[in-house]
Design an enzyme around this catalytic site. Structure first.
Site, PDB file in Angstrom:
ATOM      1  N   HIS A  18       0.809  -1.209   0.000  1.00 50.45           N
ATOM      2  CA  HIS A  18       0.000   0.000   0.000  1.00 50.45           C
ATOM      3  C   HIS A  18       0.848   1.268   0.000  1.00 50.45           C
ATOM      4  O   HIS A  18       0.440   2.285  -0.581  1.00 50.45           O
ATOM      5  CB  HIS A  18      -0.950  -0.021   1.200  1.00 50.45           C
ATOM      6  N   HIS A  41      -8.560  -7.746  -7.600  1.00 43.00           N
ATOM      7  CA  HIS A  41      -8.904  -8.605  -6.463  1.00 43.00           C
ATOM      8  C   HIS A  41      -9.092  -7.695  -5.250  1.00 43.00           C
ATOM      9  O   HIS A  41      -8.238  -7.614  -4.371  1.00 43.00           O
ATOM     10  CB  HIS A  41      -7.804  -9.637  -6.203  1.00 43.00           C
ATOM     11  N   SER A  95      -6.617  -1.626  -0.396  1.00 40.64           N
ATOM     12  CA  SER A  95      -6.228  -0.845  -1.570  1.00 40.64           C
ATOM     13  C   SER A  95      -7.405  -0.083  -2.184  1.00 40.64           C
ATOM     14  O   SER A  95      -7.225   1.062  -2.625  1.00 40.64           O
ATOM     15  CB  SER A  95      -5.552  -1.745  -2.611  1.00 40.64           C
ATOM     16  N   GLU A 113     -14.427  -8.019  -7.343  1.00 37.87           N
ATOM     17  CA  GLU A 113     -14.333  -8.983  -6.254  1.00 37.87           C
ATOM     18  C   GLU A 113     -15.336 -10.104  -6.513  1.00 37.87           C
ATOM     19  O   GLU A 113     -16.532  -9.857  -6.638  1.00 37.87           O
ATOM     20  CB  GLU A 113     -14.613  -8.321  -4.908  1.00 37.87           C
ATOM     21  N   ASP A 138     -14.687 -12.016 -12.259  1.00 35.89           N
ATOM     22  CA  ASP A 138     -13.296 -12.445 -12.196  1.00 35.89           C
ATOM     23  C   ASP A 138     -12.384 -11.293 -12.601  1.00 35.89           C
ATOM     24  O   ASP A 138     -12.565 -10.684 -13.668  1.00 35.89           O
ATOM     25  CB  ASP A 138     -13.096 -13.641 -13.127  1.00 35.89           C
ATOM     26  N   GLY A 139     -11.413 -11.013 -11.758  1.00 38.70           N
ATOM     27  CA  GLY A 139     -10.552  -9.874 -12.008  1.00 38.70           C
ATOM     28  C   GLY A 139      -9.678 -10.026 -13.235  1.00 38.70           C
ATOM     29  O   GLY A 139      -9.407  -9.044 -13.944  1.00 38.70           O
ATOM     30  N   ASP A 161      -3.614  -8.342  -7.450  1.00 36.03           N
ATOM     31  CA  ASP A 161      -3.237  -8.749  -6.095  1.00 36.03           C
ATOM     32  C   ASP A 161      -4.017 -10.015  -5.720  1.00 36.03           C
ATOM     33  O   ASP A 161      -4.889  -9.972  -4.849  1.00 36.03           O
ATOM     34  CB  ASP A 161      -3.538  -7.588  -5.135  1.00 36.03           C
TER      35      ASP A 161
END
Length: 238
Positions: A18, A41, A95, A113, A138-139, A161
């Site tokens: 971060h 994510h 984040s 997410e 789905d990211g 991530d």
């Protein structure tokens, strides 16, 4: 590894990731032109460090707990100011929340997410902001579907991530980076990865270098030599 993030929020890996995320966004915002960030994510967006999950591991005490208890240099000043504004050490911003706190009126934030409970919490935490869109998808697929950003935005950041709960995560990240470079060549990619032992991360970085991927910079933080594959010994951000 099992990386359901509520157990690990605010740990050393979060702090490292971060602090660099805040630096990257601030660098992009030096120009007045709008910036878009895609978080593939996203998690909950905000974490209660007194909740059972965080208390069960206590990892935040060796991460944000230490940083808040000692003097910090200028490099961490903005990151720690944002964390304190969110109520740390009682709460810790993920984040998505850190990015939201930094958004200017012209900027946009896109959050993905897939976990149904986490998605619901993420929408409740951040979904009332017109500059923020929250997707239950789905990211990795979102990179292909949602980039380049619309609305005339030509600059941005994609944070990848993943939780590293399934086999093949390194390969999925590698494929995602190639897709991102092809679809959004002037965007910045930031990929987080765990370091348990050296072989997986070294192989991942070597494959990217061998493929001729340009402009790669890797920052890594190690708590101990990466010799025990059963422990999270460090992490990296590419």
């Amino acid at each position: 590894m099992n990386y359901r993030h509520a157990f690990h929020a605010g740990n050393f890996a979060d702090c490292m990731k971060h602090a660099l995320l805040v630096w990257l966004l601030a660098a992009l915002q030096r120009k007045d032109a709008p910036v878009s960030m895609l978080d593939t994510h996203a998690g909950l967006g905000r974490y209660d460090l007194s909740a059972d999950e965080a208390e069960r591991t206590g990892e935040w005490r060796g991460g944000i707990g230490q940083l808040l208890a000692q003097p910090a240099g200028d490099a961490l000043a903005r990151y720690l100011a944002l964390v304190r504004a969110e109520g740390a050490p009682a709460f810790y911003p993920g984040s998505p929340r850190l990015a939201q706190l930094m958004l200017r009126p012209q900027d946009r934030l896109v959050l993905c997410e897939l976990h149904p409970d986490d998605h619901a919490a993420l929408r409740a935490n951040l979904g009332q902001d017109d500059r923020v869109s929250v997707h239950k998808r789905d990211g990795y697929a979102a990179i292909n579907a949602l980039l380049p950003p619309g609305g005339g935005i030509k600059r941005g950041l994609c944070l990848i991530d993943p939780p590293f709960e399934q086999e093949g995560e390194w390969e999925r990240m590698e494929s995602a980076l190639h897709t991102l470079r092809r679809r959004f060549g002037n965007g910045v990619a930031a990929l987080w990865y765990p370091i348990k032992h050296r072989a997986p991360s070294r192989a991942f970085l070597d494959r990217l270098a061998d493929a001729g991927m340009p402009d790669l910079v890797t920052a890594e933080l190690l708590l101990r030599p990466p010799l025990d594959p059963q422990r999270l010994n460090g992490c990296g951000l590419l």
